[in-house]
Design a protein around this motif. Structure first.
Motif, PDB file in Angstrom:
ATOM      1  N   THR A   1      60.107  45.406  56.385  1.00  0.00           N
ATOM      2  CA  THR A   1      60.493  44.278  57.237  1.00  0.00           C
ATOM      3  C   THR A   1      61.590  44.690  58.207  1.00  0.00           C
ATOM      4  OG1 THR A   1      59.914  42.722  55.475  1.00  0.00           O
ATOM      5  CG2 THR A   1      61.305  41.891  57.250  1.00  0.00           C
ATOM      6  N   SER A   2      62.573  45.440  57.705  1.00  0.00           N
ATOM      7  CA  SER A   2      63.658  45.918  58.574  1.00  0.00           C
ATOM      8  C   SER A   2      63.124  46.847  59.652  1.00  0.00           C
ATOM      9  CB  SER A   2      64.722  46.638  57.733  1.00  0.00           C
ATOM     10  OG  SER A   2      65.301  45.755  56.798  1.00  0.00           O
ATOM     11  N   GLU A   3      62.171  47.669  59.264  1.00  0.00           N
ATOM     12  CA  GLU A   3      61.536  48.581  60.236  1.00  0.00           C
ATOM     13  C   GLU A   3      60.823  47.787  61.327  1.00  0.00           C
ATOM     14  OE1 GLU A   3      57.733  51.625  60.192  1.00  0.00           O
ATOM     15  OE2 GLU A   3      58.934  51.461  58.363  1.00  0.00           O
ATOM     16  N   TRP A   4      60.131  46.717  60.887  1.00  0.00           N
ATOM     17  CA  TRP A   4      59.412  45.889  61.868  1.00  0.00           C
ATOM     18  C   TRP A   4      60.383  45.162  62.792  1.00  0.00           C
ATOM     19  CZ3 TRP A   4      59.278  40.414  62.205  1.00  0.00           C
ATOM     20  CH2 TRP A   4      58.392  39.930  63.178  1.00  0.00           C
ATOM     21  N   GLU A   5      61.501  44.661  62.224  1.00  0.00           N
ATOM     22  CA  GLU A   5      62.516  43.987  63.036  1.00  0.00           C
ATOM     23  C   GLU A   5      63.048  44.918  64.120  1.00  0.00           C
ATOM     24  OE1 GLU A   5      65.006  40.717  60.569  1.00  0.00           O
ATOM     25  OE2 GLU A   5      65.107  42.750  59.744  1.00  0.00           O
ATOM     26  N   ALA A   6      63.329  46.162  63.731  1.00  0.00           N
ATOM     27  CA  ALA A   6      63.869  47.123  64.698  1.00  0.00           C
ATOM     28  C   ALA A   6      62.856  47.418  65.792  1.00  0.00           C
ATOM     29  CB  ALA A   6      64.265  48.415  63.977  1.00  0.00           C
ATOM     30  N   GLY A   7      61.594  47.600  65.387  1.00  0.00           N
ATOM     31  CA  GLY A   7      60.559  47.912  66.377  1.00  0.00           C
ATOM     32  C   GLY A   7      60.257  46.745  67.296  1.00  0.00           C
ATOM     33  N   SER A   8      60.402  45.527  66.783  1.00  0.00           N
ATOM     34  CA  SER A   8      60.095  44.334  67.580  1.00  0.00           C
ATOM     35  C   SER A   8      61.317  43.763  68.274  1.00  0.00           C
ATOM     36  CB  SER A   8      59.489  43.252  66.675  1.00  0.00           C
ATOM     37  OG  SER A   8      58.372  43.725  65.986  1.00  0.00           O
ATOM     38  N   GLN A   9      62.469  44.353  67.982  1.00  0.00           N
ATOM     39  CA  GLN A   9      63.742  43.864  68.529  1.00  0.00           C
ATOM     40  C   GLN A   9      63.954  42.382  68.200  1.00  0.00           C
ATOM     41  OE1 GLN A   9      63.414  45.016  72.716  1.00  0.00           O
ATOM     42  NE2 GLN A   9      64.633  46.845  72.293  1.00  0.00           N
ATOM     43  N   LEU A  10      63.697  42.071  66.924  1.00  0.00           N
ATOM     44  CA  LEU A  10      63.861  40.712  66.426  1.00  0.00           C
ATOM     45  C   LEU A  10      64.778  40.723  65.213  1.00  0.00           C
ATOM     46  CD1 LEU A  10      60.149  39.497  66.505  1.00  0.00           C
ATOM     47  CD2 LEU A  10      61.974  38.642  67.976  1.00  0.00           C
ATOM     48  N   LYS A  11      65.394  39.583  64.943  1.00  0.00           N
ATOM     49  CA  LYS A  11      66.205  39.421  63.746  1.00  0.00           C
ATOM     50  C   LYS A  11      65.721  38.173  63.024  1.00  0.00           C
ATOM     51  CE  LYS A  11      69.554  40.311  60.878  1.00  0.00           C
ATOM     52  NZ  LYS A  11      69.443  41.486  59.973  1.00  0.00           N
ATOM     53  N   LEU A  12      65.095  38.390  61.863  1.00  0.00           N
ATOM     54  CA  LEU A  12      64.553  37.267  61.108  1.00  0.00           C
ATOM     55  C   LEU A  12      65.659  36.446  60.462  1.00  0.00           C
ATOM     56  CD1 LEU A  12      61.543  38.973  59.264  1.00  0.00           C
ATOM     57  CD2 LEU A  12      61.427  37.453  61.235  1.00  0.00           C
ATOM     58  N   ALA A  13      65.436  35.141  60.404  1.00  0.00           N
ATOM     59  CA  ALA A  13      66.330  34.256  59.658  1.00  0.00           C
ATOM     60  C   ALA A  13      66.038  34.411  58.170  1.00  0.00           C
ATOM     61  CB  ALA A  13      66.119  32.814  60.095  1.00  0.00           C
ATOM     62  N   GLN A  14      66.936  33.931  57.340  1.00  0.00           N
ATOM     63  CA  GLN A  14      66.797  34.097  55.900  1.00  0.00           C
ATOM     64  C   GLN A  14      65.489  33.486  55.388  1.00  0.00           C
ATOM     65  OE1 GLN A  14      68.450  35.886  53.794  1.00  0.00           O
ATOM     66  NE2 GLN A  14      67.215  35.210  52.038  1.00  0.00           N
ATOM     67  N   LYS A  15      65.162  32.281  55.860  1.00  0.00           N
ATOM     68  CA  LYS A  15      63.928  31.629  55.385  1.00  0.00           C
ATOM     69  C   LYS A  15      62.688  32.403  55.820  1.00  0.00           C
ATOM     70  CE  LYS A  15      64.383  26.847  54.055  1.00  0.00           C
ATOM     71  NZ  LYS A  15      63.776  25.509  54.181  1.00  0.00           N
ATOM     72  N   GLN A  16      62.731  33.021  56.991  1.00  0.00           N
ATOM     73  CA  GLN A  16      61.590  33.809  57.442  1.00  0.00           C
ATOM     74  C   GLN A  16      61.383  35.027  56.547  1.00  0.00           C
ATOM     75  OE1 GLN A  16      62.965  34.177  61.587  1.00  0.00           O
ATOM     76  NE2 GLN A  16      61.082  33.110  62.212  1.00  0.00           N
ATOM     77  N   ARG A  17      62.492  35.662  56.146  1.00  0.00           N
ATOM     78  CA  ARG A  17      62.392  36.781  55.206  1.00  0.00           C
ATOM     79  C   ARG A  17      61.845  36.304  53.854  1.00  0.00           C
ATOM     80  NH1 ARG A  17      64.607  41.688  55.351  1.00  0.00           N
ATOM     81  NH2 ARG A  17      65.484  42.396  57.338  1.00  0.00           N
ATOM     82  N   GLU A  18      62.293  35.131  53.420  1.00  0.00           N
ATOM     83  CA  GLU A  18      61.811  34.578  52.154  1.00  0.00           C
ATOM     84  C   GLU A  18      60.300  34.336  52.201  1.00  0.00           C
ATOM     85  OE1 GLU A  18      64.025  31.059  51.304  1.00  0.00           O
ATOM     86  OE2 GLU A  18      65.966  32.101  51.191  1.00  0.00           O
ATOM     87  N   ALA A  19      59.797  33.921  53.364  1.00  0.00           N
ATOM     88  CA  ALA A  19      58.356  33.675  53.513  1.00  0.00           C
ATOM     89  C   ALA A  19      57.569  34.966  53.326  1.00  0.00           C
ATOM     90  CB  ALA A  19      58.071  33.063  54.878  1.00  0.00           C
ATOM     91  N   ILE A  20      58.055  36.054  53.917  1.00  0.00           N
ATOM     92  CA  ILE A  20      57.362  37.341  53.784  1.00  0.00           C
ATOM     93  C   ILE A  20      57.375  37.799  52.326  1.00  0.00           C
ATOM     94  CG2 ILE A  20      57.413  39.779  54.441  1.00  0.00           C
ATOM     95  CD1 ILE A  20      58.520  38.905  57.171  1.00  0.00           C
ATOM     96  N   GLU A  21      58.518  37.641  51.665  1.00  0.00           N
ATOM     97  CA  GLU A  21      58.612  38.030  50.257  1.00  0.00           C
ATOM     98  C   GLU A  21      57.681  37.182  49.388  1.00  0.00           C
ATOM     99  OE1 GLU A  21      62.687  37.734  49.168  1.00  0.00           O
ATOM    100  OE2 GLU A  21      63.323  39.433  50.420  1.00  0.00           O
ATOM    101  N   ALA A  22      57.566  35.888  49.697  1.00  0.00           N
ATOM    102  CA  ALA A  22      56.710  34.993  48.908  1.00  0.00           C
ATOM    103  C   ALA A  22      55.245  35.412  48.988  1.00  0.00           C
ATOM    104  CB  ALA A  22      56.876  33.554  49.383  1.00  0.00           C
ATOM    105  N   VAL A  23      54.828  35.888  50.140  1.00  0.00           N
ATOM    106  CA  VAL A  23      53.444  36.356  50.305  1.00  0.00           C
ATOM    107  C   VAL A  23      53.170  37.522  49.363  1.00  0.00           C
ATOM    108  CG1 VAL A  23      51.845  37.489  51.906  1.00  0.00           C
ATOM    109  CG2 VAL A  23      53.209  35.538  52.678  1.00  0.00           C
ATOM    110  N   LEU A  24      54.165  38.373  49.145  1.00  0.00           N
ATOM    111  CA  LEU A  24      53.985  39.549  48.295  1.00  0.00           C
ATOM    112  C   LEU A  24      53.996  39.186  46.817  1.00  0.00           C
ATOM    113  CD1 LEU A  24      56.314  42.048  50.187  1.00  0.00           C
ATOM    114  CD2 LEU A  24      53.901  41.576  50.556  1.00  0.00           C
ATOM    115  N   ARG A  25      54.645  38.066  46.473  1.00  0.00           N
ATOM    116  CA  ARG A  25      54.730  37.657  45.069  1.00  0.00           C
ATOM    117  C   ARG A  25      53.541  36.821  44.611  1.00  0.00           C
ATOM    118  NH1 ARG A  25      60.148  36.242  46.295  1.00  0.00           N
ATOM    119  NH2 ARG A  25      59.544  34.035  46.185  1.00  0.00           N
ATOM    120  N   HIS A  26      52.966  36.047  45.529  1.00  0.00           N
ATOM    121  CA  HIS A  26      51.969  35.041  45.129  1.00  0.00           C
ATOM    122  C   HIS A  26      50.572  35.352  45.690  1.00  0.00           C
ATOM    123  CE1 HIS A  26      55.133  32.431  43.563  1.00  0.00           C
ATOM    124  NE2 HIS A  26      55.834  32.724  44.646  1.00  0.00           N
ATOM    125  N   GLY A  27      49.574  34.858  44.962  1.00  0.00           N
ATOM    126  CA  GLY A  27      48.208  35.013  45.447  1.00  0.00           C
ATOM    127  C   GLY A  27      47.906  34.080  46.598  1.00  0.00           C
TER     128      GLY A  27
END
Length: 719
Positions: free
Chosen positions: A310-336
């Protein structure tokens, strides 16, 4: 009524639905032909007919014979037979071939085709295969004539014969006599009341079991059309009693018998019995079952690796995710299964991009989809990757089995994917969700994205809202409006409307409200905006702007606005060919919408195009780079799209949205409708009409209750 017998010389016009036609008829023993209009499809050129009706004078076209009844027979003169064969009525015969056949056999031609088709091989250019094709086609015409006679005898227009023969084939008359109510279910244009009249003529009594069952099924169909999966017993009995004009007790008794025989299904919630048609009962049960199965079938992915990606993608996209946005990405990896929801400007698209990057860097094959072609196109543009409609992902065949469409992808032939992301899920009904989930293999991750505050699906169910309400599926709602989005008055006002506050329409020219009390004046102003104001400001009213309306009726409804805007933006001229139906006129250059999925033509419900050419044989429409031909009988798949309903606009974005809000639309003025309309605009919103209507729309948050138990099935595992 006056009777006139003669032969059809030419068909001037017949609309796509067969509800209006104009043709030239040459009466017997007269040298000149007359113009006949009728409220059903035109007969074939060359046919002999008897029409009954009266003479009228049209203000533009002069004297015409308005036919109330029409009976057709086979032609009996050489000229009539040639015209009949040249009309394309029989497969394998064109005008030149028709001339050669009639030149050889004269008035005996039809008898030769019916009784001695082998003799057709004597005609130049006809071989055994062609002769057989002509013979078979003529036999079909014979069966059609039998169906036509049956329909006329039972008080139905014979013009439904073609559709009935296509549906039932050689068993048509047997099916209609044994179960006339099937006509209402199977034949477009024949409603329940018409089928009920036929049944009465066949001797079906008012309290006959078959009539009551048909009435119950029709009441359930109406209920499903209003978005419900099921309905309380009392509501069904009340609707059926009103429809059949019989006592409630006999309906209640028959309803219980249908339930006992498993023809209908029930659930008891809070002491209330809810009744389902079978296809919706199983759609809801299977959807709940698959959601729970898929959610538990996926192994979590390592979050440490994900954080690095995610950090790699942020750097490449020149974006800074908010905390909830990071939580959403993590939730996708935890749940079906995971649901991401939120309003405009909250960063759903950014999260989708991040999810896609991380999943693909884990080596997963990811598919992207959306309910409509326009929503899929937007998803593809925002991610830079291919996206398809859900129907296309499932390889929809266009063939129906009972109440449902069939798909190439299902539990036996599942989709090949490790993860699937679906956008605009608020538009997905329970039946489509059932088929989608059945085609997903265990172990595949599902990410559902949508705005739960928009209008619900047109079809039955409230899938996204029910999944969230159940609490059984991991979800996250994005609420922070990002800085760039905060600068948009449209996004600011969308959130204000959603919170029940009046929008700010005085601070910026990007969001305005024009107060006009009169409906006709409001409609005229919309025309003036599109014809004069927008072009003067550098906008193309056909491609940059979209007029929306809460309803189809009234001066500011979809139908009337389409007529007014067509006249203003694409007026009639000698250089533009036209094709008229009973409800609308199509003209070269018109903006149109496809309103049915057509898998053969590869165009889908909601696709927008422009009419490129109109000939007597076809209408050619361009959808982007694709050019599609429609026969006249297929134009019921098209409607003018200068204006469209708010429902039809879902999944799309336009530079400018124009929306009338008038007191006449009171019944449809709801917060989620206004919110959905406003969130379609990227650059400018123009509201116009009554301030009272605007206030009503903002304050009315009482959305229609939909009877559905998906949330209860998920939360309490109801079987």
């Amino acid at each position: 009524m006056e009777k006139i017998e003669g032969s059809i010389q030419a068909v001037i016009f017949t609309n796509a639905t067969g509800s209006f036609s104009v043709f030239r008829l040459k009466p017997e023993q007269q040298s000149t032909s007359i113009t006949v209009t009728c409220s059903f499809p035109a007969p074939l050129v060359g046919q002999n007919v008897c029409v009954e009706g009266s003479w009228v004078v049209h203000p533009r076209f002069g004297q015409q014979f308005k036919a109330a009844k029409l009976k057709a027979t086979a032609p009996d003169s050489s000229d009539g037979i040639e015209r009949f064969l040249s009309s394309g009525a029989l497969a394998g015969i064109g005008p030149a071939m028709a001339k050669r056949i009639v030149a050889m056999f004269g008035k005996e031609t039809l008898q030769i085709i019916e009784n001695s088709p082998g003799k057709l091989c004597e005609v130049s250019g006809i071989g055994k295969k062609t002769a057989q094709k002509i013979f078979e086609s003529y036999n079909e015409q014979g069966e059609l004539r039998e169906i036509m006679i049956w329909l006329e005898t039972h008080g139905l227009s014979s013009t439904y014969a073609g559709r009935i023969f296509e549906e039932y084939g050689s068993f048509a008359i047997e099916i209609m006599e044994n179960d006339p109510y099937r006509l209402a279910h199977d034949i477009d244009g024949i409603g329940f009341l018409t089928a009920d009249q036929v049944a009465a003529q066949l001797g079906v009594e008012k309290n006959d079991d078959s009539r009551i069952i048909a009435g119950i099924n029709f009441a359930l169909l109406q209920i499903a059309t209003n978005g419900h999966c099921c309905a309380p017993e009392n509501l069904i009995v009340t609707k059926t009693a009103k429809l059949l004009n019989i006592g409630r007790e006999s309906i209640h008794t028959k309803l219980q018998q249908e339930i006992d025989q498993d023809h209908l299904y029930t659930e008891y919630i809070g002491g209330e019995q809810l009744i389902y048609p079978p296809y919706l009962y199983f759609a809801e049960k299977q959807t709940a079952q698959r959601i729970l199965e898929l959610d538990s079938s996926v192994e979590p992915l390592p979050l440490e690796n994900a954080a690095k990606m995610t950090s790699e993608w942020e750097a490449g996209s020149q974006l800074k995710l908010a905390q909830k946005q990071r939580e959403a990405i993590e939730a996708v990896l935890r749940h079906g299964m995971f649901i991401l929801t939120g309003g405009p400007g909250t960063g759903k698209t950014t999260v989708i991009q991040g999810i896609l990057f991380v999943l693909q860097h884990f080596g997963l094959k990811v598919l992207l989809g959306a309910p409509t072609g326009r929503a899929a196109k937007r998803l593809a543009e925002s991610t830079g990757q291919s996206a398809s409609t859900i129907h296309r992902l499932l390889e929809a065949t266009g063939i129906r089995a009972g109440d449902e469409s069939t798909f190439g992808k299902d539990s036996d032939e599942p989709l090949e994917a490790d993860a699937i992301i679906i956008d605009e899920v608020s538009m997905v009904d329970i039946v489509l969700m059932q088929h989608f989930l059945n085609a997903i293999p265990n172990g595949c991750r599902i990410v559902l994205v949508g705005d739960v505050d928009q209008l619900p699906a047109v079809g039955p169910g409230a899938v996204l809202k029910d999944m969230l309400r159940s609490g059984a599926v991991s979800s996250l709602r994005l609420e922070e409006i990002f800085r760039q989005a905060q600068e948009s008055i449209i996004i600011h006002n969308a959130h204000a409307i959603n919170a029940g506050r009046m929008p700010d329409y005085t601070s910026s020219s990007d969001f305005i409200f024009l107060e006009i009390e009169d409906d006709e004046t409001t409609a005229a102003k919309i025309v003036s905006l599109c014809k004069n104001d927008l072009p003067a400001a550098g906008f193309d009213p056909l491609t940059d702007a979209q007029v929306l309306a809460p309803m189809h009726r009234l001066p500011c409804g979809v139908s009337n606005l389409n007529k007014l805007l067509q006249d203003a933006l694409n007026s009639t001229s000698a250089e533009k060919n036209e094709y008229k139906t009973a409800s609308q006129t199509f003209r070269c250059g018109d903006k149109i919408m496809q309103i049915k999925n057509n898998y053969e033509k590869n165009v889908f419900n909601g696709d927008i195009g422009f009419i490129k050419a109109i000939t007597p044989q076809k209408i050619t429409v361009t959808f982007g780079e694709n050019s599609v031909d429609y026969q006249q009988a297929e134009t019921n798949q098209l409607m003018l799209a200068y204006a469209m309903s708010v429902h039809k606009s879902q999944g799309s974005e336009y530079k400018i949205i124009i929306l009338p809000l008038t007191n006449g639309h009171f019944i449809m003025l709801q917060r989620n409708l206004l919110y959905t309309a406003v969130t379609r605009a990227k650059e400018k919103v123009i509201l116009l009409g009554s301030k009272k209507a605007l206030y009503t729309a903002v304050q009315n948050n009482r959305t229609q209750k939909r009877y559905t138990l998906l949330a209860e099935r998920l939360a309490h595992n109801i079987n």
